[in-house]
Design a protein around this motif. Structure first.
Motif, PDB file in Angstrom:
ATOM      1  N   ALA A 136       0.696  -1.233  -0.034  1.00  0.00           N
ATOM      2  CA  ALA A 136       0.088   0.039   0.103  1.00  0.00           C
ATOM      3  C   ALA A 136       0.896   1.198  -0.139  1.00  0.00           C
ATOM      4  CB  ALA A 136      -0.896   0.276   1.155  1.00  0.00           C
ATOM      5  N   LYS A 137       2.189   1.197   0.335  1.00  0.00           N
ATOM      6  CA  LYS A 137       2.964   2.358   0.321  1.00  0.00           C
ATOM      7  C   LYS A 137       3.374   2.861  -1.214  1.00  0.00           C
ATOM      8  CE  LYS A 137       5.334   1.063   4.682  1.00  0.00           C
ATOM      9  NZ  LYS A 137       6.657   0.687   5.208  1.00  0.00           N
ATOM     10  N   THR A 138       3.000   1.841  -2.016  1.00  0.00           N
ATOM     11  CA  THR A 138       3.499   2.320  -3.117  1.00  0.00           C
ATOM     12  C   THR A 138       2.832   1.924  -4.568  1.00  0.00           C
ATOM     13  OG1 THR A 138       4.687   0.054  -3.351  1.00  0.00           O
ATOM     14  CG2 THR A 138       6.102   1.720  -2.963  1.00  0.00           C
ATOM     15  N   HIS A 139       1.690   1.282  -4.130  1.00  0.00           N
ATOM     16  CA  HIS A 139       0.619   0.838  -5.150  1.00  0.00           C
ATOM     17  C   HIS A 139      -0.769   1.359  -4.791  1.00  0.00           C
ATOM     18  CE1 HIS A 139       3.752  -2.162  -5.457  1.00  0.00           C
ATOM     19  NE2 HIS A 139       3.420  -2.233  -6.762  1.00  0.00           N
ATOM     20  N   ARG A 140      -1.452   1.514  -5.661  1.00  0.00           N
ATOM     21  CA  ARG A 140      -3.041   1.779  -5.398  1.00  0.00           C
ATOM     22  C   ARG A 140      -3.649   0.435  -5.741  1.00  0.00           C
ATOM     23  NH1 ARG A 140      -7.231   5.384  -9.202  1.00  0.00           N
ATOM     24  NH2 ARG A 140      -9.114   5.186  -7.609  1.00  0.00           N
ATOM     25  N   LEU A 141      -4.477  -0.089  -4.561  1.00  0.00           N
ATOM     26  CA  LEU A 141      -4.816  -1.746  -4.348  1.00  0.00           C
ATOM     27  C   LEU A 141      -6.402  -1.393  -4.149  1.00  0.00           C
ATOM     28  CD1 LEU A 141      -2.213  -2.577  -1.573  1.00  0.00           C
ATOM     29  CD2 LEU A 141      -2.042  -2.890  -4.120  1.00  0.00           C
ATOM     30  N   ILE A 142      -7.131  -2.055  -5.255  1.00  0.00           N
ATOM     31  CA  ILE A 142      -8.505  -2.064  -5.069  1.00  0.00           C
ATOM     32  C   ILE A 142      -9.050  -3.406  -5.293  1.00  0.00           C
ATOM     33  CG2 ILE A 142     -10.403  -1.169  -6.493  1.00  0.00           C
ATOM     34  CD1 ILE A 142      -8.834   0.982  -7.699  1.00  0.00           C
ATOM     35  N   ALA A 143      -9.967  -3.814  -4.146  1.00  0.00           N
ATOM     36  CA  ALA A 143     -10.621  -5.121  -4.469  1.00  0.00           C
ATOM     37  C   ALA A 143     -12.073  -5.018  -4.484  1.00  0.00           C
ATOM     38  CB  ALA A 143     -10.034  -5.800  -2.975  1.00  0.00           C
ATOM     39  N   VAL A 144     -12.656  -5.872  -5.284  1.00  0.00           N
ATOM     40  CA  VAL A 144     -14.174  -6.097  -5.656  1.00  0.00           C
ATOM     41  C   VAL A 144     -14.763  -6.845  -4.895  1.00  0.00           C
ATOM     42  CG1 VAL A 144     -15.814  -6.140  -7.482  1.00  0.00           C
ATOM     43  CG2 VAL A 144     -13.517  -4.966  -7.724  1.00  0.00           C
ATOM     44  N   ASP A 145     -15.869  -6.728  -4.386  1.00  0.00           N
ATOM     45  CA  ASP A 145     -16.813  -7.709  -3.880  1.00  0.00           C
ATOM     46  C   ASP A 145     -17.869  -8.108  -5.118  1.00  0.00           C
ATOM     47  OD1 ASP A 145     -16.348  -8.072  -1.104  1.00  0.00           O
ATOM     48  OD2 ASP A 145     -17.861  -6.489  -0.657  1.00  0.00           O
ATOM     49  N   LEU A 146     -17.506  -9.221  -5.568  1.00  0.00           N
ATOM     50  CA  LEU A 146     -18.420  -9.540  -6.714  1.00  0.00           C
ATOM     51  C   LEU A 146     -19.703  -9.723  -6.340  1.00  0.00           C
ATOM     52  CD1 LEU A 146     -16.420 -12.592  -8.158  1.00  0.00           C
ATOM     53  CD2 LEU A 146     -16.474 -10.474  -9.161  1.00  0.00           C
ATOM     54  N   ARG A 147     -20.729  -9.543  -7.468  1.00  0.00           N
ATOM     55  CA  ARG A 147     -21.847  -9.433  -7.370  1.00  0.00           C
ATOM     56  C   ARG A 147     -22.675 -10.723  -6.539  1.00  0.00           C
ATOM     57  NH1 ARG A 147     -25.562  -8.874 -12.002  1.00  0.00           N
ATOM     58  NH2 ARG A 147     -24.330  -7.224 -12.309  1.00  0.00           N
ATOM     59  N   GLY A 148     -23.436 -10.777  -5.643  1.00  0.00           N
ATOM     60  CA  GLY A 148     -23.803 -11.806  -4.945  1.00  0.00           C
ATOM     61  C   GLY A 148     -22.899 -12.032  -3.645  1.00  0.00           C
ATOM     62  N   HIS A 149     -21.805 -11.269  -3.479  1.00  0.00           N
ATOM     63  CA  HIS A 149     -20.820 -11.640  -2.527  1.00  0.00           C
ATOM     64  C   HIS A 149     -20.695 -10.144  -1.545  1.00  0.00           C
ATOM     65  CE1 HIS A 149     -19.942 -14.266  -5.579  1.00  0.00           C
ATOM     66  NE2 HIS A 149     -19.115 -15.126  -4.615  1.00  0.00           N
ATOM     67  N   GLY A 150     -20.205 -10.626  -0.379  1.00  0.00           N
ATOM     68  CA  GLY A 150     -19.912  -9.632   0.488  1.00  0.00           C
ATOM     69  C   GLY A 150     -21.008  -8.250   0.549  1.00  0.00           C
ATOM     70  N   TYR A 151     -20.752  -7.134   0.370  1.00  0.00           N
ATOM     71  CA  TYR A 151     -21.453  -6.233   0.528  1.00  0.00           C
ATOM     72  C   TYR A 151     -22.107  -5.515  -0.927  1.00  0.00           C
ATOM     73  CZ  TYR A 151     -20.099  -5.894   5.512  1.00  0.00           C
ATOM     74  OH  TYR A 151     -19.942  -6.084   6.745  1.00  0.00           O
TER      75      TYR A 151
END
Length: 295
Positions: A56-71
């Motif tokens: 996270a110090k050097t990268h822009r990190l993006i994670a997805v909750d796929l449809r039907g999952h998580g929020y």
């Protein structure tokens, strides 16, 4: 925007069919972008040990909750999960909403199918590189004798899938625990195991069923072997040699169809190298992203 732990923020974007897709983000807003796509019944928070790491110090990190999952939204119509084009649109909706011009796309397990769905529809123009972690390349329930592919799903899936789609809560719970116990070769730290059980139980049984049974019934057998042949950007395949969910043979087959792939096998690791050996995984990912940025 909702702030979570350790600099992680959650936002929501809308896909083309109106489904809301939840996204978590951390890191350096000026850094190279990495987009993570989780697997079957999982969550964006599967990637916690990346989102909260030195990456996270050097990268822009993006994670997805796929449809039907998580929020993310959980449509009840099985057709909402059947179309490769729709899965591709979900990822593209995130890319557009976050104003991402170029990125490395990382898919784990079932998430590798979504990576291929995206590439099949949107191509390679925005992609610097692709990382597939313990992934499959098809949704096809036919046996080889019936024209299906070489089997690559192991007992971690075969022994748990049917009870995981049961409407009996106790059966769901016990089978989900069994499914997760086989994700790692050795037990995960208790806080990670507890969190994984919690977000897995956020995925309803009708979604789990739709991802496999209904997707094949509505759209027919899916194979992305031809899609793999079109991927000319650098590609890294990572697999644990002890994987009992998606057998290591899967990425062996994928490597035969990928013109620019490197395959990395983690010894003594099962289905989740990024959780079981996070330091090794994060270092390998950082090196890969740096190398594709330089191309």
């Amino acid at each position: 925007m909702t702030k979570l732990h350790s600099g992680i923020h959650r936002t929501t974007v809308q896909s083309t069919d109106g489904t809301h897709i939840s996204v978590v983000e951390s890191g350096n807003s000026q850094g190279a972008v990495v987009v993570f796509v989780h697997g079957f019944s999982q969550s964006a928070m599967s990637w916690r040990l990346q989102l909260e790491s030195d990456l996270a110090k050097t990268h822009r990190l993006i994670a997805v909750d796929l449809r039907g999952h998580g929020y993310s939204g959980k449509p009840t119509d099985p057709s909402a999960y059947a179309s490769s084009a729709q899965w591709a649109d979900d990822i593209n909706a995130v890319i557009q909403a976050k104003n991402i011009k170029s990125f490395t796309l990382v898919g784990w397990s079932y998430g590798g199918l979504i990576v291929c769905d995206y590439i099949q529809k949107y191509g390679l123009d925005a992609l610097n590189g692709v990382v597939c972690v313990a992934t499959d390349y098809s949704v096809d329930l036919r046996s080889p004798a019936e024209g299906g592919p070489e089997p690559v799903l192991g007992p971690g899936v075969q022994d748990t899938f049917i009870p995981m789609i049961s409407n009996d809560y106790a059966e769901q719970y016990e089978s989900t625990k069994k499914f997760l116990d086989a994700v790692s070769a050795k037990p995960l730290p208790a806080h990670l195991a507890d969190e994984a059980l919690a977000y897995n139980m956020q995925t309803p049984p009708y979604v789990r069923r739709a991802l496999v049974i209904d997707r094949m019934k509505q759209s027919g057998p899916l194979s992305h072997l031809d899609t793999l042949k079109t991927i000319t950007v650098p590609t890294l395949l990572i697999h644990g040699d002890q994987d009992q969910h998606v057998l290591p043979r899967s990425t062996e087959i994928m490597a035969q169809h990928l013109p620019s792939a490197t395959r990395s096998v983690y010894q003594g690791v099962a289905h989740a190298p990024f959780l079981e050996m996070p330091e090794k995984f994060n270092a390998e990912l950082a090196e890969f992203v740096q190398s594709v940025q330089a191309v």
